[in-house]
Design an enzyme around this catalytic site. Sequence first.
Site, PDB file in Angstrom:
ATOM      1  N   GLU A  49      64.697   5.803  68.785  1.00 37.09           N
ATOM      2  CA  GLU A  49      66.000   5.448  69.348  1.00 37.09           C
ATOM      3  C   GLU A  49      66.043   4.070  69.984  1.00 37.09           C
ATOM      4  O   GLU A  49      67.117   3.559  70.262  1.00 37.09           O
ATOM      5  CB  GLU A  49      66.502   6.533  70.301  1.00 37.09           C
ATOM      6  N   ASN A  50      64.881   3.438  70.215  1.00 35.95           N
ATOM      7  CA  ASN A  50      64.928   2.073  70.729  1.00 35.95           C
ATOM      8  C   ASN A  50      65.192   1.038  69.631  1.00 35.95           C
ATOM      9  O   ASN A  50      65.177  -0.155  69.895  1.00 35.95           O
ATOM     10  CB  ASN A  50      63.640   1.725  71.492  1.00 35.95           C
TER      11      ASN A  50
END
Lengths: 219, 230
Positions: A49-50
């Site tokens: 998700e980064n």
Amino acid sequence: MVSSNAKTRMLARAAADIVPGMCVNLGIGLPTQVVGHLPAGMPVCLHSENGISGVGPVMPAGQEDRNLIDAGGSYVSTLPGGAYFDSAVSFAIVRSGRLDLTLLGAFEVAANGDLANWIIPGRFSPGAGGAIELAQRARRVGAITAHVDKAGNPKIVDRCTLPLTASGSVSRIYTDMAVCDVTPRGVVLRELAEGVSVREVVEATGAPLEVPDAPLPVF
Amino acid sequence: MSLPDKTCAMEDAIATIRDGASVILGGFGVPGTPFCLIEALVAHGARDLTIIKNDANETGMGVDWLLQAGLVKRLITSHIGLNPRAVSMMNDGSLDVEFNAQGILAERIRAAGAGVMGFVTDIGMDTLLARGKQRITTAAGEGMFEPALYADVALIHAERADPFGNLCYRASARNFNPLAAMAARCVIAEAERVEPLGALGPDEVHTPGPFVDHVIEMSELPEVYGVVKR
């Protein structure tokens, strides 16, 4: 206490539900370790998700790229064809349903699929990170957890007592004792860990557990 | 014609930040965190800041310097689990923490940068994060209004920049930086390299120069930007 052998089998069992072609997000903690049980060369896209799709193996000490971590802070790599993007695009991937599967840790999973995994009021409140969107919007959500907590209390419960991450989201639960599905009828026992009896699973489960008549596969 | 030069000294850019300012920071963990600009902000000493950042870094890094110096009143974030000081300050009431789901935080910042007032979503409707939010019924179903998240100042870390403020990020150091660089009235970018106009091809630019007010070339890359040894 989950033995390392039981943990390894639980992770391997969860990995077996990742099939070629999937786009998958593995949550921080236990779920991240599932990647070590995927067959080499498996065509699968891991999302972090980064801002990464096509996450590759964790880099050995000395070969890390200071600018390339996954959401859990491990120094990873990208596979050929990997991509970087900003956090808004990353969660556009999540919310728009592009993830076929996410595997998440759990404090509690309820018989209706409710998941609690981000806050224990008064004791643990670091913030939800990306868990709410992953749990609410991945097309399929699996929970990986010890069957009971350190005090021996069931983690599969009739109703969550902790604040929810998402309601009705979990469809399959992988534990050190069993694989269970969350169905409209409640929790159904599907598979047993080696050396574990149906009775032991029923006793360790805090919700009514449907046990099929047929012999259960062992993992 | 040529494009304007926005390069300046770090101290001059940071000196414009006032007490009570809202400051949005790029970064997810170490990658993309503008440590040099944060260090300059601590030295500048503006107080009662509202800090907007995905996470609170770790002990002895970045956001933690601001917390330790007592400069932060409020933190708008998604996860602070790696910073025990932030957690204990939240618990003893000395730091006001607002948690957002990570992608909602990103989208609220993006909305500010896009010049819209906010958006409607059902993310987190069944959670504690829904408390106090305005419910809206739309043709697509029930949701909550999430307001755009503006800041007075954005502090950005880029790998490459040109003097006009075109920015390129590296790998997972991109994260919140392009969003933060759109959402503030004053955008200050530190860059590992500032290259001549034209060195960043138009197709390579991640953040276009019009969003950026000040460009600072880093004279060195301090150790805090390196691989974290655990």
